[in-house]
Scaffold this motif. Structure first.
Motif, mmCIF file in Angstrom:
data_model
loop_
_atom_site.group_PDB
_atom_site.id
_atom_site.type_symbol
_atom_site.label_atom_id
_atom_site.label_comp_id
_atom_site.label_asym_id
_atom_site.label_seq_id
_atom_site.Cartn_x
_atom_site.Cartn_y
_atom_site.Cartn_z
ATOM 1 N N GLY A 179 31.556 43.728 27.882
ATOM 2 C CA GLY A 179 32.063 45.292 28.195
ATOM 3 C C GLY A 179 33.770 46.060 28.360
ATOM 4 O O GLY A 179 34.692 44.739 28.493
ATOM 5 N N ALA A 180 34.033 46.924 28.068
ATOM 6 C CA ALA A 180 35.234 47.117 28.395
ATOM 7 C C ALA A 180 35.980 46.652 29.847
ATOM 8 O O ALA A 180 36.921 46.826 30.317
ATOM 9 N N SER A 181 35.075 47.074 30.427
ATOM 10 C CA SER A 181 35.250 46.856 32.095
ATOM 11 C C SER A 181 36.019 44.804 32.407
ATOM 12 O O SER A 181 37.114 45.217 33.590
ATOM 13 N N ASP A 182 34.781 45.001 31.409
ATOM 14 C CA ASP A 182 35.337 42.567 31.975
ATOM 15 C C ASP A 182 36.730 42.598 30.839
ATOM 16 O O ASP A 182 37.080 41.284 30.359
ATOM 17 N N ASP A 183 37.530 43.928 29.865
ATOM 18 C CA ASP A 183 38.362 43.766 29.144
ATOM 19 C C ASP A 183 37.991 42.659 27.879
ATOM 20 O O ASP A 183 38.765 41.908 26.922
ATOM 21 N N TRP B 117 40.805 36.640 35.319
ATOM 22 C CA TRP B 117 39.553 36.935 35.117
ATOM 23 C C TRP B 117 38.616 37.255 35.480
ATOM 24 O O TRP B 117 38.570 36.968 36.783
ATOM 25 N N SER B 118 37.949 38.520 34.740
ATOM 26 C CA SER B 118 36.821 38.956 35.989
ATOM 27 C C SER B 118 35.535 37.786 35.590
ATOM 28 O O SER B 118 35.400 37.012 34.328
ATOM 29 N N THR C 115 39.379 43.835 24.430
ATOM 30 C CA THR C 115 41.038 43.082 24.772
ATOM 31 C C THR C 115 40.816 41.418 24.516
ATOM 32 O O THR C 115 41.581 40.694 24.112
#
Length: 251
Positions: free
Chosen positions: A121-125, A94-95, A128
């Motif tokens: 945000g989406a860039s860090d999933d 994970w980020s 999801t």
């Protein structure tokens, strides 16, 4: 490198009973890219009833063992079902921004995990991960209900009691508490749970000597013959098969 395999979501974990030196050489030679750990003394192998290598263990997104056996004994359908609701990536991938979600999950604080995921945000999933945690919560509650429905009162009770604490602040908590109440109200549950605990105790001892295995088989036979054994008889039979396999291997 001899391994017992475990799957969580789409992740693969190799477990070996060999030393670090041999293992590291094997990993380097094969170019393996999955996580691995050590089972010195074979306690994990005995727990899963490993009688041959390779041995596959599939754990679904709720932490339930859905398959343990030979490498060719499971289907794509089983894998698809087991990974439903799984996290999109292993926690270690994970980020760094998701450390709050990771920390909450490790503490089984699911409301906090969902709230932390909503900040990503989406860039860090973020979306999801949030959806996966929400699905995990629903799967755990469904697992408790399913355990009760098939008469696994010990499993239903244990999971429902844990979820009653872990789901604070979430609507699913009431559903978990309902399962715990149903177990308590069931007239057969107390005796079945008592026998299930006896089976679990035998499993935890993981007997390896012939004399101890034969003694365990006698205890399991007694449990199976109990008129109120219920699901405990099913668990006893599963353990009997493992112990008999161990006896054959010892010949």
């Amino acid at each position: 490198m001899q391994e017992t395999w475990g799957s969580k979501g789409l992740s693969i974990i190799g477990v070996t009973d060999e030393g670090k030196g041999d293992t590291e050489k094997w990993i380097a030679a094969k170019g393996a890219k999955y996580a691995y750990g050590y089972d010195k003394g074979g306690a994990l192998a005995r727990f899963f009833g490993v009688t041959g290598i390779p041995h596959v263990v599939i754990v679904d997104a709720t932490g339930t063992i859905v398959y343990a056996g030979g490498a060719g004994g499971y289907s794509d359908e089983l894998l698809a079902k087991a990974t439903a609701g799984a996290l999109p990536k292993p926690l270690w991938e994970w980020s760094p921004a998701a450390k709050g979600v990771k920390s909450a999950l490790l503490k089984r604080q699911y409301k906090l995990a969902i709230d932390e995921a909503a900040k990503l945000g989406a860039s860090d999933d973020g979306p999801t991960i949030k959806a996966a945690v929400e699905s995990m919560v629903k799967s755990k509650v469904e697992l408790a209900r399913s355990a009760y429905a098939k008469g696994d009162f010990l499993g239903a009770e244990s999971l429902a009691q844990a979820l009653s604490k872990e789901l604070d602040g979430l609507p699913e908590k009431a559903e978990a508490q309902k399962v715990a109440e149903d177990v308590k109200a069931n007239a057969d549950a107390a005796e079945v749970i008592k026998l299930q605990k006896q089976v679990a105790k035998i499993r935890e001892k993981a007997p390896t000597k012939r004399k101890d295995i034969e003694s365990a088989l006698e205890d399991l036979a007694r449990i199976q013959k109990s008129p109120k054994a219920g699901y405990a008889a099913t668990e006893a039979e599963q353990l009997v098969e493992q112990l008999r396999a161990a006896l054959k291997k010892d010949r």
